[in-house]
Design an enzyme around this catalytic site. Sequence first.
Site, PDB file in Angstrom:
ATOM      1  CG  ASP A  38      -5.001  -5.633 -11.923  1.00 45.82           C
ATOM      2  OD1 ASP A  38      -5.288  -4.357 -11.942  1.00 45.82           O
ATOM      3  OD2 ASP A  38      -4.917  -6.052 -10.983  1.00 45.82           O
ATOM      4  CE1 TYR A 168      -3.999   6.693  -2.740  1.00 46.11           C
ATOM      5  CE2 TYR A 168      -4.762   8.827  -2.633  1.00 46.11           C
ATOM      6  CZ  TYR A 168      -4.506   7.784  -3.266  1.00 46.11           C
ATOM      7  OH  TYR A 168      -4.914   7.746  -4.522  1.00 46.11           O
TER       8      TYR A 168
HETATM    9  N1  LIG Z   1     -10.565   6.087  -7.045  1.00 49.99           N
HETATM   10  C1  LIG Z   1     -10.040   7.363  -6.463  1.00 49.99           C
HETATM   11  O1  LIG Z   1     -10.860   8.118  -5.529  1.00 49.99           O
HETATM   12  C2  LIG Z   1      -8.647   7.742  -6.865  1.00 49.99           C
HETATM   13  C3  LIG Z   1      -8.350   9.249  -6.413  1.00 49.99           C
HETATM   14  C4  LIG Z   1      -7.352   9.764  -6.993  1.00 49.99           C
HETATM   15  C5  LIG Z   1      -6.055   8.828  -7.230  1.00 49.99           C
HETATM   16  N2  LIG Z   1      -6.583   7.648  -7.730  1.00 49.99           N
HETATM   17  C6  LIG Z   1      -5.493   6.761  -8.126  1.00 49.99           C
HETATM   18  O2  LIG Z   1      -6.100   6.179  -9.234  1.00 49.99           O
HETATM   19  C7  LIG Z   1      -5.302   4.824  -9.643  1.00 49.99           C
HETATM   20  C8  LIG Z   1      -6.181   3.774  -9.925  1.00 49.99           C
HETATM   21  O3  LIG Z   1      -7.198   3.588  -9.138  1.00 49.99           O
HETATM   22  P1  LIG Z   1      -8.747   3.008  -9.160  1.00 49.99           P
HETATM   23  O4  LIG Z   1      -9.328   4.010  -8.432  1.00 49.99           O
HETATM   24  O5  LIG Z   1      -8.990   2.857 -10.683  1.00 49.99           O
HETATM   25  O6  LIG Z   1      -8.760   1.730  -8.327  1.00 49.99           O
HETATM   26  P2  LIG Z   1      -9.305   0.511  -8.504  1.00 49.99           P
HETATM   27  O7  LIG Z   1      -9.132  -0.210  -6.986  1.00 49.99           O
HETATM   28  O8  LIG Z   1     -10.697   0.284  -8.987  1.00 49.99           O
HETATM   29  O9  LIG Z   1      -7.868  -0.270  -9.386  1.00 49.99           O
HETATM   30  C9  LIG Z   1      -6.565  -0.448  -9.038  1.00 49.99           C
HETATM   31  C10 LIG Z   1      -6.109  -1.500  -9.640  1.00 49.99           C
HETATM   32  O10 LIG Z   1      -4.838  -1.678  -9.289  1.00 49.99           O
HETATM   33  C11 LIG Z   1      -4.566  -2.946  -9.008  1.00 49.99           C
HETATM   34  N3  LIG Z   1      -3.290  -3.223  -8.304  1.00 49.99           N
HETATM   35  C12 LIG Z   1      -3.475  -3.189  -6.893  1.00 49.99           C
HETATM   36  N4  LIG Z   1      -2.125  -3.313  -6.628  1.00 49.99           N
HETATM   37  C13 LIG Z   1      -1.390  -3.532  -7.584  1.00 49.99           C
HETATM   38  C14 LIG Z   1      -0.058  -4.179  -7.691  1.00 49.99           C
HETATM   39  N5  LIG Z   1       0.865  -4.273  -6.729  1.00 49.99           N
HETATM   40  N6  LIG Z   1       0.428  -4.328  -8.880  1.00 49.99           N
HETATM   41  C15 LIG Z   1      -0.448  -4.256  -9.944  1.00 49.99           C
HETATM   42  N7  LIG Z   1      -1.710  -3.809 -10.019  1.00 49.99           N
HETATM   43  C16 LIG Z   1      -2.103  -3.632  -8.603  1.00 49.99           C
HETATM   44  C17 LIG Z   1      -5.823  -3.810  -8.589  1.00 49.99           C
HETATM   45  O11 LIG Z   1      -5.747  -5.054  -8.578  1.00 49.99           O
HETATM   46  C18 LIG Z   1      -6.810  -2.936  -9.367  1.00 49.99           C
HETATM   47  O12 LIG Z   1      -7.266  -3.638 -10.392  1.00 49.99           O
HETATM   48  C19 LIG Z   1      -4.468   4.578  -8.287  1.00 49.99           C
HETATM   49  O13 LIG Z   1      -3.145   4.959  -8.503  1.00 49.99           O
HETATM   50  C20 LIG Z   1      -5.315   5.261  -7.206  1.00 49.99           C
HETATM   51  O14 LIG Z   1      -4.419   5.749  -6.160  1.00 49.99           O
HETATM   52  C21 LIG Z   1      -7.992   6.961  -7.087  1.00 49.99           C
END
Ligand SMILES: NC(=O)c1ccc[n+]([C@@H]2O[C@H](COP(=O)([O-])OP(=O)(O)OC[C@H]3O[C@@H](n4cnc5c(N)ncnc54)[C@H](O)[C@@H]3O)[C@@H](O)[C@H]2O)c1
Length: 271
Positions: A38, A168
């Site tokens: 991360d 996005y």
């Molecule tokens: N939460 C939603 O509604 C949702 C819906 C569809 C898809 N997603 C996707 O799911 C995935 C996980 O998201 P989440 O919901 O767990 O969000 P989250 O914000 O809880 O977790 C994302 C993690 O990615 C890390 N991160 C951000 N930029 C980074 C980088 N440059 N290098 C390494 N780590 C990095 C952050 O520090 C965080 O720990 C993402 O790809 C997001 O786009 C999320």
Amino acid sequence: MEGLVQGKVALITGAGSGVGRAACLLFSEHGAKVVAADINGENAEETAAMVRDAGGECIAVACNVADPASVDAAVAMAVETFGRLDVIYNNAGITINPIPGKGMKSLAECEPDEMKRVEDVNINGVIYGSQAAIRQFEKQAEEGKGLGGSIVSTASVAGLMGYGGVLYGTTKGAVVQFTRALAIEVADKGIRVNAVCPAGMLTHYAGMNPDSEHRERILQGMGAAHPLGKAIDPRDTASAALFLASDLASNITGVNLPVDGGLYAGRKVGG
Ligand SMILES: NC(=O)c1ccc[n+]([C@@H]2O[C@H](COP(=O)([O-])OP(=O)(O)OC[C@H]3O[C@@H](n4cnc5c(N)ncnc54)[C@H](O)[C@@H]3O)[C@@H](O)[C@H]2O)c1
């Protein structure tokens, strides 16, 4: 009983929170040795400690997926620690920060700098992770350490249909197409490439707060938008990624699997 990824080495990005943290715990429950990567090294370390407390093997690495050198270093760390790499789960992702009290920005409101940041993480981050993994898988094959490997990425239902922020969704649509095209390119090397496409989950993503006092009400609202009527839990998405990473999916590649309670399938007409 053997786990679904017993003995495999899995590098999971975005591991400090949400889906990535859930995946580290789940992959470990299923026998994987996990590298929790991360950009926030402290949160990655917290995840690794949770996995170890539960009896698993896990190291943390601070890694920015938008920087290819940082991704290469994380793969090198996996190999140095656990001897090989079997799975990369490109899960890290971000979105344009919402406007407090107003919600998601329209495309016209987005600034070039923030647009570039989201593209760098969501598209290039998946590309760099996949490149680094393929190079390592090929090296292992040359060294007689087994053919192939598995690449899984977190796209989004927003990459399959109009859903939420335009920019996005465009980055996630790129991941969907990347998954198909790369799956074809590397199929003859025994490398499988798949993605999961979740609908909205209550994580720290987009400034949400999973510990909110209104958690239950928010989850109810999210669930009401899906035919199955339940909000998507980060562990639901991690489970789909686990399946695609595992040998149960050994004849599945190029798939973008919705984890969306039926949202993408359509809607009931009438009644
Ligand atoms: N939460 C939603 O509604 C949702 C819906 C569809 C898809 N997603 C996707 O799911 C995935 C996980 O998201 P989440 O919901 O767990 O969000 P989250 O914000 O809880 O977790 C994302 C993690 O990615 C890390 N991160 C951000 N930029 C980074 C980088 N440059 N290098 C390494 N780590 C990095 C952050 O520090 C965080 O720990 C993402 O790809 C997001 O786009 C999320």
